[in-house]
Scaffold this active site. Structure first.
Site, PDB file in Angstrom:
ATOM      1  CE  LYS A  24      19.381  48.293 -35.879  1.00  0.00           C
ATOM      2  NZ  LYS A  24      18.653  48.585 -37.153  1.00  0.00           N
ATOM      3  CG  ASN A  25      17.995  44.207 -37.123  1.00  0.00           C
ATOM      4  OD1 ASN A  25      18.032  45.420 -37.275  1.00  0.00           O
ATOM      5  ND2 ASN A  25      19.026  43.438 -37.403  1.00  0.00           N
ATOM      6  NE  ARG A  94      16.146  48.437 -46.044  1.00  0.00           N
ATOM      7  CZ  ARG A  94      15.972  48.790 -47.313  1.00  0.00           C
ATOM      8  NH1 ARG A  94      16.445  49.951 -47.747  1.00  0.00           N
ATOM      9  NH2 ARG A  94      15.318  48.010 -48.141  1.00  0.00           N
ATOM     10  CG  ASP A 118      23.202  51.795 -40.576  1.00  0.00           C
ATOM     11  OD1 ASP A 118      23.077  52.969 -40.205  1.00  0.00           O
ATOM     12  OD2 ASP A 118      23.148  50.827 -39.824  1.00  0.00           O
ATOM     13  CG  ASP A 306      24.001  43.202 -38.834  1.00  0.00           C
ATOM     14  OD1 ASP A 306      23.830  44.419 -38.897  1.00  0.00           O
ATOM     15  OD2 ASP A 306      23.321  42.384 -39.486  1.00  0.00           O
ATOM     16  CB  VAL A 328      24.993  39.875 -46.579  1.00  0.00           C
ATOM     17  CG1 VAL A 328      23.542  40.304 -46.374  1.00  0.00           C
ATOM     18  CG2 VAL A 328      25.188  38.432 -46.108  1.00  0.00           C
TER      19      VAL A 328
END
EC number: 2.5.1.7
Length: 435
Positions: A24-25, A94, A118, A306, A328
């Site tokens: 996804k990123n 974002r 998120d 994540d 993080v």
């Protein structure tokens, strides 16, 4: 309007095969990068996630033609570029902030609405904006969004105070067409960042990855379209491996190379997981049970932030006290109340536990957790605050006593490729309902 929920019954061990697609990123960043190329670009192995359609809609509004097929996305810049991302996309993800640099190159001006994503803690855009200013952009911020202008962007030296993935990607996608040389010090070196750099290189960019988190970019006159195969999503791969371990089963994950999971594999092995790894797939099982562990998240090549959400549920299956230290994002543990409601014995603390002091050590951010296992989990009605929390709640529901109702499942579908189908194929008793 009725909201979709998932109803999950305890299902016994989850077993089977899962094929992971591109992350996804990575996919949304590659879609933005394709704006910069003359001619068509194609992304193969693309996941079917909400993020893709959201990014495509924004690009279409800017004058980029986007076609989405099964696992394939084709993009081509139109003859007219509209420099404004519409305000209706305010706060949804974002991605708009990453469009500033490319729009300045293509149109000399840009407007992007305020970004969202998120609720895992402040992910400030100031690193992005300071970098763009240092490359010659004039930037004004107000409550509606960010307006930028630049006649010609130029290379510069940028030292990031923290190796931010998003800021590194913004600089990469801006520096490739800027005049002269840009040097990024303190750059993020996550696999997805390197993957984006390699894609830009395919498009004709001049990029060097140097030691000690340095990236050197020499601006070129123009870029052309390019095709690439997106590497498998390491978050999804880890999540499904843990789904097998949490339920006492075994999930075989295809499509994600071992080198993207090095730290994750060793972390799970320390907890008692046994691995079988080939060039095509990897699988984990824990026939002798799981041991408690202390884990600290970090930037790459550390343990990925994540990964900690499914790990937290796994801790509840391990004998003893486990500790997690999140370094993080300061609000990453926003999902803990949902798991507590399901019987997970988790306490959160503002102190740095399970690792050296991090940048949140003198703040009020609750960024450490102590988890007691083995916890007896129970079904509950919970609302999911974000993508990763959603997946962890599914894992908890799979081993809980009684039925669980998970609301806000759109978060899971925004970030995972066909999660409902994948879980069903592994044997999870899951059904959709309007609530």
């Amino acid at each position: 309007m009725n909201e979709q929920a998932w109803l999950i019954e305890p299902s016994g061990p989850l077993r089977g095969d899962v094929e992971v697609r591109g992350s996804k990123n990575a996919v949304s960043k590659h879609m933005v990068a394709a704006m910069l190329g003359d001619g068509p670009s194609t992304l193969h192995n693309a996941p079917e996630v909400g993020e893709v359609h959201l990014t495509a809609a924004m690009l279409e509004a800017l004058g980029i033609h986007v076609e989405i097929g099964d696992g394939e996305i084709t993009l081509e810049r139109g003859s007219v570029i509209e420099p404004r991302v519409p305000e209706k996309y305010t706060g949804l993800n974002r991605i708009p902030i990453l469009m500033l640099g490319p729009l300045l190159h293509l149109a000399g001006e840009a407007f992007v609405p305020m970004v969202g994503g998120d609720p895992i803690g402040r992910r400030p855009v100031n690193f992005h904006l300071e970098a763009l200013r240092s490359m010659g952009a004039e930037i004004i911020e107000d409550e509606s969004g960010i307006t930028a202008k630049a006649s010609r962007l130029h290379g510069t030296r940028i030292t990031l105070p923290y190796p931010s993935v998003g800021a590194t990607e913004t600089i990469l996608m801006t520096a490739v067409l800027a005049e002269g040389k840009t040097v990024i010090k303190g750059a993020a070196m996550e696999p997805e960042v390197v993957e984006l750099a390699l894609y830009l290189q395919r498009m004709g960019a001049m990029i060097e990855l140097s030691p000690d988190r340095r990236i050197v970019i020499e601006g070129v006159e123009k870029l052309h379209g390019a095709s690439t195969w997106l590497a498998g999503d390491r978050i999804e791969a880890f999540s499904y491996l843990v789904a097998g371990l949490v339920t006492g089963g075994e999930v075989r994950v295809h499509g994600c190379p071992q080198d993207r999971l090095v730290t994750a594999i060793t972390t799970l092995a320390r907890m008692g997981a046994r691995f079988d790894i080939t060039d095509d797939w990897l699988t984990a099982s824990a026939p002798d049970g799981l041991r408690a562990a202390a884990v600290q998240t970090d930037t790459h090549p550390g343990f990925m932030t994540d990964w900690q959400t499914p790990l937290m549920v796994l801790f509840t299956r391990a004998e003893g006290m486990s500790v997690l230290h999140e370094t993080v994002f300061e609000n990453r543990l926003v999902y803990v109340p949902a798991l507590q409601k399901m019987g997970c014995e988790i306490e959160v603390f503002s102190q740095c536990l399970g690792g050296p002091a991090c940048r949140y050590h003198d703040t009020n951010a609750k960024h450490s957790a102590v988890v007691r296992g083995v916890s007896k989990l129970r079904g509950a009605d919970v609302t999911l605050p974000d993508i990763r929390a959603g997946f962890s709640a599914v894992l908890a529901a799979a081993v809980a006593e009684g039925t669980s109702t998970l609301r806000g499942v759109n978060h899971i579908e925004r970030g995972y490729h066909r999660p409902f189908d994948q879980f069903t194929s592994l044997g999870l008793k899951i059904r959709r309902a309007d609530v």
